[in-house]
Design a protein around this motif. Structure first.
Motif, short mmCIF file in Angstrom:
data_model
loop_
_atom_site.label_atom_id
_atom_site.label_comp_id
_atom_site.label_asym_id
_atom_site.label_seq_id
_atom_site.Cartn_x
_atom_site.Cartn_y
_atom_site.Cartn_z
N GLU A 188 0.29 -6.33 3.17
CA GLU A 188 -0.85 -5.77 2.17
C GLU A 188 -2.01 -5.37 2.81
O GLU A 188 -2.78 -4.39 2.55
N GLU A 215 -7.26 -13.23 -7.95
CA GLU A 215 -7.20 -12.60 -6.64
C GLU A 215 -8.38 -12.97 -5.51
O GLU A 215 -7.93 -12.87 -4.36
N TYR A 240 -1.14 -17.14 -1.54
CA TYR A 240 -2.31 -18.22 -1.79
C TYR A 240 -2.10 -19.30 -1.21
O TYR A 240 -3.01 -20.29 -1.21
N ASN A 289 -2.95 -9.60 -9.14
CA ASN A 289 -1.87 -10.46 -9.47
C ASN A 289 -1.05 -9.81 -10.65
O ASN A 289 -1.58 -9.34 -11.53
N GLN A 321 -7.64 -1.67 -4.51
CA GLN A 321 -7.77 -3.05 -5.14
C GLN A 321 -6.04 -3.84 -5.10
O GLN A 321 -5.45 -3.12 -4.78
N VAL A 322 -6.38 -4.92 -5.05
CA VAL A 322 -5.32 -5.99 -5.00
C VAL A 322 -5.33 -6.96 -6.60
O VAL A 322 -6.27 -7.01 -7.27
N ARG A 332 0.41 -8.52 -6.06
CA ARG A 332 0.89 -9.63 -5.76
C ARG A 332 1.63 -10.20 -6.81
O ARG A 332 1.15 -10.56 -7.68
#
Length: 372
Positions: A191, A173, A128, A278, A275-276, A209
């Motif tokens: 990723e 995200e 990020y 946190n 999907q991703v 993440r």
């Protein structure tokens, strides 16, 4: 028949806790790990903390033969093998790129030949860059890296165009990545490669993440590991924790068992595919507060954190997790209270020996012009 799960980097800090979580829920676990000296020390033997039921293969994720052997009979893969550390990545560029990027490519080529039910890859909050902020009017803003001139003047906070200090808010995200270190770039590469190849070859894939993970089994003699382990190493050697900037930078600290829980939920939940997420606690603490609290639970209150007033290239000011997506989709709710986690860490630390290499790591960064 029990399903077998492969964890690359499975003898490490997070991988070994994930192995415990999976075995507790009825899975068989194989770990592929090169037992890196920086993490495991010179002996490079099977770690005592690794669950007895884990089948450990000593090998390298960059070696196609090692990876092919590790994948035999496996239903799920967690890809955790990685070089870790923002500072070191800025001068060991080839090594980080080789292990993190090429290692992932080798694994993915093997998975194309031997598809699995799911691949879960460990990503990082470092992608990020700065977290999200809001201005005095309450409008959410993304920000750029702080100018060098500002940092040299000891002005650490982020400002809007009018010079107002911006307030950090939880980072979801959806925030566009800002890759401010070689490590962050390599984690984003891991990723995206996994999600891209997974989609192309119909291998369900999830990226996690991780924010600042802490807990037992961290590599205390590795000066590029997580900040709590670095502080612990300093305190065990009766040295004060060293803190960059003014110590008021905010981070999200999540217990390693909560990370293991989130990873198992991602593996078992089909809605997570593609999907991703946190993986954090959803709470935030200043680095100075963390140093003071750890000193207190370790009964070292005479060793207050040393604020250096220096800046490390690649560091960001504030970033902490919005975990609402993981909560909604995975049903992930952190279980370990931060105070309890710190107490457990302190108890474990009592029996540990740590070589404090923080000063030499700091000198290395300074000699390369990576601290200001």
């Amino acid at each position: 028949m029990e399903e077998k799960v492969l964890i690359t980097g499975g003898a490490g800090f997070i991988g070994s806790h994930l192995a415990d979580e999976l075995i507790k829920h009825g899975y068989k676990v194989r770990a592929l790990d090169n037992l890196s000296e920086q993490v495991h020390g010179k002996d490079c033997e099977r770690p005592e903390y690794l669950h007895d039921e884990v089948e450990l293969l000593i090998g390298d994720v960059r070696n196609p033969e090692d990876v092919a052997r590790a994948l035999e009979g496996v239903s799920y893969v967690f890809h955790f093998a990685s070089m870790v550390g923002v500072g070191q990545s800025m001068y060991e560029i080839r090594e980080y790129t080789d292990v993190n990027n090429i290692g992932t490519a080798v694994l993915l080529e093997a998975l194309i030949k031997n598809p699995v039910k799911k691949l879960v890859v460990a990503s990082s909050m470092s992608i990020y860059g700065e977290g999200l902020y809001k201005n005095p009017q309450g409008k959410v803003e993304t920000v750029q890296e702080r100018p060098l001139e500002q940092l040299k003047a000891g002005d650490w906070e982020l400002h809007d165009a009018e010079g107002n200090v911006l307030q950090p808010v939880p980072t979801p995200e959806s925030k566009t990545p800002t890759l401010s270190s070689v490590y962050a770039l390599s984690k984003y590469d891991q990723e995206r490669l996994c999600l891209m190849v997974g989609r192309a070859y119909n291998i369900p894939t999830v990226a996690m993440r991780f924010f600042n993970v802490y807990g037992t089994r961290q590599a205390l003699s590795n000066p590029y590991t997580g900040v709590l382990a670095i502080f612990a190493s300093r305190l065990l050697n009766n040295n004060a924790p060293m803190i960059f900037e003014d110590g008021h930078q905010q981070r999200d600290f999540v217990h390693v068992r909560d990370v293991a829980l989130a990873c198992r939920l991602a593996m078992e939940n089909d809605e997570a595919n593609g999907q991703v997420f946190n993986v954090g606690s959803g709470n935030n603490y200043t680095i100075q507060e963390i140093g003071q609290r750890l000193a207190t639970v370790m009964d070292k209150t005479n060793l207050l954190p040393e604020i250096t007033g220096k800046y490390r290239v690649g560091d960001i000011r504030h970033c902490y997790a919005d975990i609402s997506l993981a909560s909604e989709v995975l049903g992930f709710h952190p279980q370990v209270d931060f105070n309890d986690g710190l107490e457990e860490l302190a108890n474990w630390l009592e029996g540990q020996i740590a070589y404090d290499r923080v000063s030499e790591a700091s000198a290395e960064l300074a000699a390369r012009g990576l601290t200001v």
